[in-house]
Design a protein around this motif. Structure first.
Motif, PDB file in Angstrom:
ATOM      1  N   VAL A 156     -38.657  27.231  12.856  1.00  0.00           N
ATOM      2  CA  VAL A 156     -37.931  26.040  12.404  1.00  0.00           C
ATOM      3  C   VAL A 156     -37.099  25.466  13.550  1.00  0.00           C
ATOM      4  O   VAL A 156     -37.049  24.251  13.754  1.00  0.00           O
ATOM      5  CB  VAL A 156     -37.036  26.371  11.197  1.00  0.00           C
ATOM      6  N   ALA A 157     -36.436  26.346  14.300  1.00  0.00           N
ATOM      7  CA  ALA A 157     -35.619  25.889  15.422  1.00  0.00           C
ATOM      8  C   ALA A 157     -36.467  25.191  16.470  1.00  0.00           C
ATOM      9  O   ALA A 157     -36.068  24.165  17.036  1.00  0.00           O
ATOM     10  CB  ALA A 157     -34.879  27.080  16.035  1.00  0.00           C
ATOM     11  N   ALA A 158     -37.660  25.718  16.744  1.00  0.00           N
ATOM     12  CA  ALA A 158     -38.554  25.090  17.722  1.00  0.00           C
ATOM     13  C   ALA A 158     -39.024  23.733  17.232  1.00  0.00           C
ATOM     14  O   ALA A 158     -39.053  22.755  17.998  1.00  0.00           O
ATOM     15  CB  ALA A 158     -39.740  26.007  17.988  1.00  0.00           C
ATOM     16  N   LEU A 159     -39.383  23.642  15.965  1.00  0.00           N
ATOM     17  CA  LEU A 159     -39.843  22.363  15.415  1.00  0.00           C
ATOM     18  C   LEU A 159     -38.718  21.335  15.403  1.00  0.00           C
ATOM     19  O   LEU A 159     -38.935  20.149  15.687  1.00  0.00           O
ATOM     20  CB  LEU A 159     -40.385  22.575  13.995  1.00  0.00           C
ATOM     21  N   THR A 160     -37.504  21.789  15.113  1.00  0.00           N
ATOM     22  CA  THR A 160     -36.350  20.895  15.137  1.00  0.00           C
ATOM     23  C   THR A 160     -36.088  20.381  16.554  1.00  0.00           C
ATOM     24  O   THR A 160     -35.822  19.198  16.762  1.00  0.00           O
ATOM     25  CB  THR A 160     -35.101  21.625  14.608  1.00  0.00           C
ATOM     26  N   SER A 161     -36.161  21.279  17.531  1.00  0.00           N
ATOM     27  CA  SER A 161     -35.968  20.874  18.923  1.00  0.00           C
ATOM     28  C   SER A 161     -37.040  19.879  19.358  1.00  0.00           C
ATOM     29  O   SER A 161     -36.760  18.921  20.091  1.00  0.00           O
ATOM     30  CB  SER A 161     -35.991  22.096  19.840  1.00  0.00           C
ATOM     31  N   LEU A 162     -38.257  20.091  18.904  1.00  0.00           N
ATOM     32  CA  LEU A 162     -39.339  19.169  19.245  1.00  0.00           C
ATOM     33  C   LEU A 162     -39.098  17.795  18.622  1.00  0.00           C
ATOM     34  O   LEU A 162     -39.352  16.763  19.255  1.00  0.00           O
ATOM     35  CB  LEU A 162     -40.670  19.744  18.767  1.00  0.00           C
ATOM     36  N   ALA A 163     -38.581  17.775  17.391  1.00  0.00           N
ATOM     37  CA  ALA A 163     -38.262  16.499  16.742  1.00  0.00           C
ATOM     38  C   ALA A 163     -37.139  15.782  17.487  1.00  0.00           C
ATOM     39  O   ALA A 163     -37.183  14.559  17.671  1.00  0.00           O
ATOM     40  CB  ALA A 163     -37.869  16.746  15.284  1.00  0.00           C
ATOM     41  N   ALA A 164     -36.119  16.535  17.920  1.00  0.00           N
ATOM     42  CA  ALA A 164     -35.027  15.932  18.696  1.00  0.00           C
ATOM     43  C   ALA A 164     -35.534  15.397  20.024  1.00  0.00           C
ATOM     44  O   ALA A 164     -35.116  14.326  20.486  1.00  0.00           O
ATOM     45  CB  ALA A 164     -33.914  16.965  18.914  1.00  0.00           C
ATOM     46  N   ALA A 165     -36.455  16.137  20.665  1.00  0.00           N
ATOM     47  CA  ALA A 165     -37.045  15.658  21.918  1.00  0.00           C
ATOM     48  C   ALA A 165     -37.802  14.364  21.697  1.00  0.00           C
ATOM     49  O   ALA A 165     -37.725  13.435  22.528  1.00  0.00           O
ATOM     50  CB  ALA A 165     -37.975  16.725  22.486  1.00  0.00           C
ATOM     51  N   SER A 166     -38.510  14.255  20.591  1.00  0.00           N
ATOM     52  CA  SER A 166     -39.240  13.020  20.274  1.00  0.00           C
ATOM     53  C   SER A 166     -38.279  11.850  20.091  1.00  0.00           C
ATOM     54  O   SER A 166     -38.564  10.729  20.540  1.00  0.00           O
ATOM     55  CB  SER A 166     -40.070  13.216  19.001  1.00  0.00           C
ATOM     56  N   PHE A 167     -37.138  12.119  19.463  1.00  0.00           N
ATOM     57  CA  PHE A 167     -36.152  11.053  19.265  1.00  0.00           C
ATOM     58  C   PHE A 167     -35.622  10.538  20.600  1.00  0.00           C
ATOM     59  O   PHE A 167     -35.605   9.331  20.859  1.00  0.00           O
ATOM     60  CB  PHE A 167     -34.998  11.563  18.401  1.00  0.00           C
ATOM     61  N   TYR A 168     -35.193  11.445  21.472  1.00  0.00           N
ATOM     62  CA  TYR A 168     -34.640  11.008  22.761  1.00  0.00           C
ATOM     63  C   TYR A 168     -35.716  10.390  23.658  1.00  0.00           C
ATOM     64  O   TYR A 168     -35.419   9.515  24.474  1.00  0.00           O
ATOM     65  CB  TYR A 168     -33.966  12.181  23.465  1.00  0.00           C
ATOM     66  N   LEU A 169     -36.964  10.827  23.500  1.00  0.00           N
ATOM     67  CA  LEU A 169     -38.046  10.203  24.257  1.00  0.00           C
ATOM     68  C   LEU A 169     -38.249   8.765  23.793  1.00  0.00           C
ATOM     69  O   LEU A 169     -38.484   7.866  24.611  1.00  0.00           O
ATOM     70  CB  LEU A 169     -39.330  11.013  24.072  1.00  0.00           C
ATOM     71  N   LEU A 170     -38.132   8.538  22.488  1.00  0.00           N
ATOM     72  CA  LEU A 170     -38.217   7.175  21.956  1.00  0.00           C
ATOM     73  C   LEU A 170     -37.092   6.302  22.500  1.00  0.00           C
ATOM     74  O   LEU A 170     -37.325   5.157  22.926  1.00  0.00           O
ATOM     75  CB  LEU A 170     -38.165   7.209  20.426  1.00  0.00           C
TER      76      LEU A 170
ATOM     77  N   PRO B  13     -27.666  14.338  17.071  1.00  0.00           N
ATOM     78  CA  PRO B  13     -28.366  15.615  17.291  1.00  0.00           C
ATOM     79  C   PRO B  13     -27.481  16.756  17.783  1.00  0.00           C
ATOM     80  O   PRO B  13     -27.900  17.918  17.728  1.00  0.00           O
ATOM     81  CB  PRO B  13     -29.424  15.252  18.339  1.00  0.00           C
ATOM     82  N   ALA B  14     -26.273  16.458  18.250  1.00  0.00           N
ATOM     83  CA  ALA B  14     -25.361  17.535  18.640  1.00  0.00           C
ATOM     84  C   ALA B  14     -25.032  18.432  17.447  1.00  0.00           C
ATOM     85  O   ALA B  14     -24.720  19.618  17.612  1.00  0.00           O
ATOM     86  CB  ALA B  14     -24.080  16.954  19.240  1.00  0.00           C
ATOM     87  N   ALA B  15     -25.112  17.862  16.227  1.00  0.00           N
ATOM     88  CA  ALA B  15     -24.834  18.641  15.020  1.00  0.00           C
ATOM     89  C   ALA B  15     -25.909  19.688  14.753  1.00  0.00           C
ATOM     90  O   ALA B  15     -25.710  20.572  13.908  1.00  0.00           O
ATOM     91  CB  ALA B  15     -24.697  17.712  13.811  1.00  0.00           C
ATOM     92  N   LEU B  16     -27.034  19.621  15.450  1.00  0.00           N
ATOM     93  CA  LEU B  16     -28.092  20.614  15.257  1.00  0.00           C
ATOM     94  C   LEU B  16     -27.611  22.015  15.592  1.00  0.00           C
ATOM     95  O   LEU B  16     -28.122  23.000  15.055  1.00  0.00           O
ATOM     96  CB  LEU B  16     -29.304  20.260  16.113  1.00  0.00           C
ATOM     97  N   VAL B  17     -26.637  22.109  16.481  1.00  0.00           N
ATOM     98  CA  VAL B  17     -26.076  23.421  16.838  1.00  0.00           C
ATOM     99  C   VAL B  17     -25.469  24.091  15.608  1.00  0.00           C
ATOM    100  O   VAL B  17     -25.491  25.321  15.479  1.00  0.00           O
ATOM    101  CB  VAL B  17     -25.014  23.264  17.943  1.00  0.00           C
ATOM    102  N   LEU B  18     -24.954  23.282  14.687  1.00  0.00           N
ATOM    103  CA  LEU B  18     -24.269  23.824  13.508  1.00  0.00           C
ATOM    104  C   LEU B  18     -25.193  24.034  12.316  1.00  0.00           C
ATOM    105  O   LEU B  18     -24.906  24.882  11.465  1.00  0.00           O
ATOM    106  CB  LEU B  18     -23.136  22.874  13.092  1.00  0.00           C
TER     107      LEU B  18
ATOM    108  N   SER C 113     -30.561  10.308  12.815  1.00  0.00           N
ATOM    109  CA  SER C 113     -30.614   9.750  14.171  1.00  0.00           C
ATOM    110  C   SER C 113     -31.654   8.633  14.259  1.00  0.00           C
ATOM    111  O   SER C 113     -31.381   7.556  14.805  1.00  0.00           O
ATOM    112  CB  SER C 113     -30.937  10.847  15.182  1.00  0.00           C
ATOM    113  N   PHE C 114     -32.834   8.893  13.716  1.00  0.00           N
ATOM    114  CA  PHE C 114     -33.877   7.867  13.730  1.00  0.00           C
ATOM    115  C   PHE C 114     -33.452   6.639  12.930  1.00  0.00           C
ATOM    116  O   PHE C 114     -33.697   5.497  13.344  1.00  0.00           O
ATOM    117  CB  PHE C 114     -35.186   8.431  13.176  1.00  0.00           C
ATOM    118  N   ALA C 115     -32.809   6.864  11.770  1.00  0.00           N
ATOM    119  CA  ALA C 115     -32.379   5.748  10.931  1.00  0.00           C
ATOM    120  C   ALA C 115     -31.319   4.905  11.631  1.00  0.00           C
ATOM    121  O   ALA C 115     -31.382   3.667  11.635  1.00  0.00           O
ATOM    122  CB  ALA C 115     -31.839   6.274   9.599  1.00  0.00           C
ATOM    123  N   MET C 116     -30.334   5.563  12.245  1.00  0.00           N
ATOM    124  CA  MET C 116     -29.289   4.831  12.958  1.00  0.00           C
ATOM    125  C   MET C 116     -29.859   4.037  14.131  1.00  0.00           C
ATOM    126  O   MET C 116     -29.451   2.904  14.385  1.00  0.00           O
ATOM    127  CB  MET C 116     -28.225   5.804  13.470  1.00  0.00           C
ATOM    128  N   TYR C 117     -30.816   4.631  14.816  1.00  0.00           N
ATOM    129  CA  TYR C 117     -31.382   3.912  15.961  1.00  0.00           C
ATOM    130  C   TYR C 117     -32.238   2.729  15.503  1.00  0.00           C
ATOM    131  O   TYR C 117     -32.264   1.683  16.155  1.00  0.00           O
ATOM    132  CB  TYR C 117     -32.211   4.858  16.826  1.00  0.00           C
TER     133      TYR C 117
END
Length: 228
Positions: free
Chosen positions: A127-141, A113-118, A80-84
Motif C-alpha cells: 500500500v505504501a509503495a502504491l501510495t508513493s507511486l500515486a504521489a509521484a504521478s501527481f507531482y509529475l503532472l 501529500p506531506a500528510a501521507l507521512v501521517l 491533491s488532484f482535486a485542488m490542482y
C-alpha cells in the motif's frame, strides 16, 4: 477572532450536528469574503475550517478513530488532484476576482501529500509503495503543467520510494541484486541529462560512466559469485 474563539470553545463540547453545520457555514462565509475582499488568507482559513469539520464529524459524530489506512492515504492523493484541477480551472477563469483562489489552491495541492507521512500504513509495504507511486504521478503532472523542475525532483523521490518499498519483496522472489541498484542509477542518468547544460562535459561523462558502470557491475555480479 470571535469566530475562532467560538469554534475553540464549541470543539470541547459533545458531538453536535449543529456545530458541524455552523462550521460549514463559517467556511463558506470566509470563502465568500475572500471573493469580495481579494484576501487570499481567508481562503486558507476556509480550508482549515473544512478540515476541522471533517475531523469533527469523523471523530465526534461518527465515532471513527484516527488510524493509518489505505483509504486515508488515497484520500490525500485525491484531494491533491482535486485542488490542482480547481487551480487549473481558476487560472482559466475570465473573472479577475477568481484570481484570489489561484495561489491558495496551488499551494494546498502541492503541500497536501506531506500528510501521507501521517496516514499511510507503513506496516503494509504494498500500500505504501502504491501510495508513493500515486504521489509521484501527481507531482509529475504538476511538473508537466507548470514547468517547475523542483516538482520533478519530488516526483523522482516518491517514485524511488515506491520502487524501494517494493524491491525487498521482489528480491525475495527473484534473488536479483540488480533491483537495488538499477533504479537509483537510472534516476542519476535521467537527472544528469536534465542538467546537462549546467554541467561540464567531463563531469557529465563521469556521472554517466559511474551510473552505467554500476548497472553493468551489478548485472555481472552473479556471473562471478553464483554457485552454479
Amino acid at each position: 477572532s470571535a469566530v475562532v474563539a467560538a469554534i475553540t470553545s464549541m470543539a470541547w463540547m459533545d458531538g453536535s450536528p449543529v456545530f458541524a453545520v455552523a462550521l460549514c457555514c463559517v467556511a463558506f462565509s470566509w470563502l465568500w469574503m475572500a471573493w469580495e475582499s481579494g484576501r487570499g488568507l481567508l481562503v486558507y482559513a476556509s480550508a482549515s475550517a473544512v478540515l476541522i469539520t471533517v475531523l469533527y464529524v469523523s471523530t465526534r459524530l461518527l465515532g471513527l478513530e484516527f488510524t493509518r489506512s489505505e483509504f486515508a492515504a488515497f484520500a490525500v492523493i485525491g484531494y491533491s488532484f482535486a485542488m490542482y484541477a480547481i487551480n487549473i480551472l481558476i487560472s482559466r477563469a475570465q473573472n479577475p476576482r477568481a484570481s484570489v483562489y489561484r495561489e491558495p489552491t496551488y499551494y494546498m495541492a502541492l503541500l497536501a501529500p506531506a500528510a501521507l507521512v501521517l496516514v499511510t500504513p507503513l506496516e503494509s509495504p504494498d500500500v505504501a509503495a502504491l501510495t508513493s507511486l500515486a504521489a509521484a504521478s501527481f507531482y509529475l503532472l504538476v511538473s508537466q503543467q507548470s514547468r517547475t523542475r523542483w516538482t520533478l525532483y519530488i516526483a523522482a523521490a516518491f517514485f524511488n520510494a515506491a520502487v524501494y518499498l517494493w524491491v525487498p519483496a521482489a528480491h525475495a522472489v527473484t534473488g536479483l541484486m540488480q533491483l537495488y541498484v538499477i533504479p537509483a542509477a537510472i534516476t542519476v542518468l535521467v537527472f544528469a541529462q536534465l542538467h546537462r547544460q549546467d554541467l561540464t562535459h567531463r563531469t557529465l561523462n563521469g556521472i554517466r560512466m559511474a551510473a552505467a558502470g554500476a548497472i553493468l557491475a551489478v548485472s555481472t555480479f552473479e556471473v562471478f559469485f553464483a554457485g552454479d
